[in-house]
Scaffold this active site. Structure first.
Site, PDB file in Angstrom:
ATOM      1  N   GLU A 146      38.785  45.822  32.635  1.00  0.00           N
ATOM      2  CA  GLU A 146      39.809  45.816  33.692  1.00  0.00           C
ATOM      3  C   GLU A 146      40.986  44.906  33.334  1.00  0.00           C
ATOM      4  OE1 GLU A 146      37.916  44.985  37.428  1.00  0.00           O
ATOM      5  OE2 GLU A 146      37.289  47.061  37.665  1.00  0.00           O
ATOM      6  N   GLU A 303      32.512  52.210  36.582  1.00  0.00           N
ATOM      7  CA  GLU A 303      31.839  51.348  37.555  1.00  0.00           C
ATOM      8  C   GLU A 303      32.065  51.884  38.963  1.00  0.00           C
ATOM      9  OE1 GLU A 303      33.328  47.371  37.639  1.00  0.00           O
ATOM     10  OE2 GLU A 303      33.253  47.142  35.478  1.00  0.00           O
TER      11      GLU A 303
HETATM   12  C1  GLA Z   1      35.081  44.815  38.616  1.00  0.00           C
HETATM   13  C2  GLA Z   1      34.564  44.248  37.308  1.00  0.00           C
HETATM   14  C3  GLA Z   1      33.098  43.973  37.298  1.00  0.00           C
HETATM   15  C4  GLA Z   1      32.654  43.429  38.622  1.00  0.00           C
HETATM   16  C5  GLA Z   1      33.011  44.435  39.685  1.00  0.00           C
HETATM   17  C6  GLA Z   1      32.463  44.165  41.049  1.00  0.00           C
HETATM   18  O1  GLA Z   1      35.174  46.145  38.654  1.00  0.00           O
HETATM   19  O2  GLA Z   1      34.892  45.046  36.208  1.00  0.00           O
HETATM   20  O3  GLA Z   1      32.834  43.054  36.258  1.00  0.00           O
HETATM   21  O4  GLA Z   1      33.279  42.216  38.850  1.00  0.00           O
HETATM   22  O5  GLA Z   1      34.402  44.463  39.766  1.00  0.00           O
HETATM   23  O6  GLA Z   1      33.131  43.167  41.726  1.00  0.00           O
END
Ligand code: GLA
Length: 643
Positions: A146, A303
């Site tokens: 991210e 995710e």
């Molecule tokens: C983001 C991050 C994860 C985790 C999720 C959930 O998407 O990529 O590492 O922190 O949020 O909060």
């Protein structure tokens, strides 16, 4: 694409004693997990001391995966530099607009323009690649994590210098920059590049052009970090696809489209926001955006969550029974070829220990575990869906530059939110069963029948011409208020609003009148927030304000038509306008049902197709397919009808 749906999540075995790892992979097999992302936050263990590497434990992780037939999205662990990095290189920590240097102790603690960060990031990425390039578990590179989630913009001196370099490349001369930014206003004319700063805290509004370019520069800096790692990986592992997980539709600091042009596979993350009354529609927006970023090709949901997230919200809501399955099938319906979660095993410690996981704190005798196992089996049965695509007849236009420009606080109203407006229009189409792509104004629009522009305050000359061209060739366009107002430098297009599209719309606007409360239009429908004093030049007026000025117009343009709304209609009225436009453009849903039921079709080139019908309501619902067959989808349930 392989004929299997990827299923799994982030596996962070370093959080657990090694004795649990065998149990982890055994349970993964039980749940049908065939893919995990590993190593995302492992930098401080893989390189515990600067320049000293320890891969022994990670070798065992990778071997376990390969031995159990589970593929790895192998991460470069560059999203979270270890404490030694911050201690040795404090100048590489990010600085906010107020000049505060942030400390280490969470993640993404680095300035995106820092040369020393880049050097250390590339070194650990190279070590990982050299070690595992021939490992049988390696399926895909998961670069970083991210980008920009927490450090999208850095205002330090290093960033200032990089910003100036970026500006020189963009403008060539200071005269061109001064002209683009309108620096004659408030005596801001620059006579030396060295005078230019990132938009740090100032006594009043900063220059809009400066803030817009800084947003562009900051996004580009992150894309460059990605491509630097990607190029290294391509050199060492040609043929292994690389991706980075975007936050399409949720996080607007990074230009997803610029990232999308650089990744081999689009991947994205999506989480439900507690305050949204219908979060599954927000999910659909994100999924449609992810699909569109890849030009329609299948993408990977890297995710989402099995239950509650662990964020700063008043209430982090758990998922109700069946919601995890419905969410997953919605992503699948909208083109995902992989359904993955953050994370595999719920953390015992650390900042996200209350974030749900595939394997919860309470273990396997749980609702979540049973749902995870059932979903794994169901996705295995839907393997035939992999590689199929979704055809959308409608494009909904968004542009990060426009969102960023409108984010400048000096606006006629603070109540027009371009992202929320885009999502509201998308939701209206969702409720009509119409799947749309989330496209950019400069994308190829020729395959669409209908183009909707909820709120594009800024549009480039090329984007404006592209939409006009679409209508001229017979397409139907619907433009919402406060669109086509400024050029790519956030300078007003003169001669009557919306300067970009007066001819297309057959309307000219003299003045804006933000509204203090709701109003009724002549037709009896309700609008609010915004109105414009408009005059139809060539357009036909379909609805008016009480005083008779146009609120909704329709213009014949070339072989097509262009509707314009000069106000923000309420949801019901907006749905009516979009339904009218869909009829004009002959856009049909793939099936008919009742409100709250999602219908989407995925098809293969050879004609095989899958109609997804997902019932988000608590009542059984009929779904009638295009061939006239009716099936009942039980409350909260979903069916996939092969065709
Ligand atoms: C983001 C991050 C994860 C985790 C999720 C959930 O998407 O990529 O590492 O922190 O949020 O909060």
């Amino acid at each position: 694409m392989p004929d299997v749906i990827a299923y799994g999540g982030d596996w962070n075995p370093e959080q657990w004693p090694e004795e649990t790892w065998e149990q982890d992979v055994a349970l993964m097999r039980e749940a049908g997990v065939n893919r995990v992302s590993v190593g995302i936050f492992s930098w401080s263990l893989l390189e515990p001391v600067e320049g000293v590497f320890d891969f022994g434990w990670f070798d065992r992780v990778m071997d376990l995966l390969a031995g159990n037939g589970i593929g790895a999205n192998l991460a470069t662990p560059t999203a979270s530099p270890p404490p030694w990095f911050a201690t040795a290189h404090p100048e590489a920590l990010p600085v906010d607009a107020d000049g505060r240097r942030l400390h280490h102790g969470s993640r993404q603690g680095f300035c995106p323009s820092s040369p020393i960060y880049r050097e250390k990031a590339l070194r650990i990425a190279e070590q990982v690649a050299l070690r595992y390039r021939d490992h049988p578990a390696l399926v895909m590179w998961h670069v970083h994590n991210e980008y920009g989630c927490h450090n999208a913009r850095c205002h330090c001196d290093t960033s200032a210098a990089a910003f100036r370099t970026w500006l020189r490349a963009r403008y060539g001369t200071l005269d061109a920059l001064n002209d683009a930014w309108g620096t004659a206003f408030w005596s801001q004319r620059y006579s030396d590049w060295a005078q230019i700063l990132p938009p740090r805290a100032t006594p009043s509004f900063t220059n809009p052009g400066q803030q817009l370019d800084f947003r562009r520069f900051s996004s580009d800096a992150l894309v460059e970090l990605y491509t630097a790692e990607r190029d290294l990986l391509r050199r060492l592992t040609p043929g292994v696809p690389a991706t980075t997980n975007l936050m399409a539709g949720a996080h607007w600091d990074m230009d997803c489209r610029a990232f999308a042009a650089e990744v081999d596979v689009i991947s994205t993350d999506h989480y439900l926001i507690g305050a949204r009354p219908e979060p599954h529609i927000d999910l659909a927006f994100a999924a449609d955006y992810a699909r569109s970023l890849g030009g329609g090709r299948p993408w990977l949901l890297m995710e989402h969550s099995t239950g509650a997230v662990n964020w700063q919200q008043p209430r982090n809501l758990a998922k109700t029974p069946g919601e995890l399955r419905r969410n997953s099938l919605s992503h699948l319906a909208r083109g995902a070829d992989g359904i993955m979660f953050f994370q595999w095993r719920q953390s015992r410690a650390g900042a996200e220990k209350w974030h749900s996981a595939m394997l919860p704190h309470a273990g396997t005798d749980t609702k979540i575990w049973r749902e995870v196992v059932a979903l794994g089996a169901e996705l295995a049965g839907l393997a035939g869906v992999a590689g199929s695509t979704v055809r959308a007849d409608v494009a909904l236009l968004v542009d990060h530059s426009s969102v960023w420009a409108q984010d400048h606080p000096a606006q006629p109203t603070s109540e027009l939110d371009p992202v929320e407006e885009a999502k509201r229009w998308h939701a209206a189409l969702w409720r009509a069963g119409v799947t749309c792509d989330v496209a950019h104004p400069e994308d190829d629009l020729t395959g669409y029948r209908l183009v909707v522009v909820p709120q594009l305050y800024l549009v480039s000359d090329a984007g404006a011409a592209n939409v006009e061209d679409f209508a001229r060739r017979g397409g139907v366009v619907v433009v919402g208020p406060y669109s086509g107002i400024v050029d790519e430098h956030d300078r007003v297009r003169l001669g009557g609003y919306p300067g970009a599209w007066r001819d297309l719309l057959g309307v000219t606007v003299e003045e804006f009148f933000p509204l203090a409360g709701p109003i009724r239009l002549a037709s009896g429908t309700t609008a609010g927030v915004w109105s414009e004093q408009a005059r139809a030049t060539t357009a036909k007026v379909l609805d008016t304000y009480e005083g008779g000025e146009p609120a909704w117009t329709r213009n014949q343009y070339g072989d097509g038509t262009a509707h314009y709304l000069t106000t923000r209609l309420d949801d019901a009225a907006l749905a009516e306008v979009l339904a009218t436009a869909c009829r004009e453009a002959r856009v049909e849903p793939p099936a008919r049902s009742v409100p709250g039921v999602e219908v989407v079709r995925r098809s293969h080139a050879d004609g095989r197709s899958f109609l997804f019908a997902i019932n988000h309501t608590d009542a059984d619902a009929p779904v009638t397919t295009a061939t006239g067959e009716t099936v009942t989808v039980p409350a909260g349930d979903a069916v996939v009808i092969p065709g």
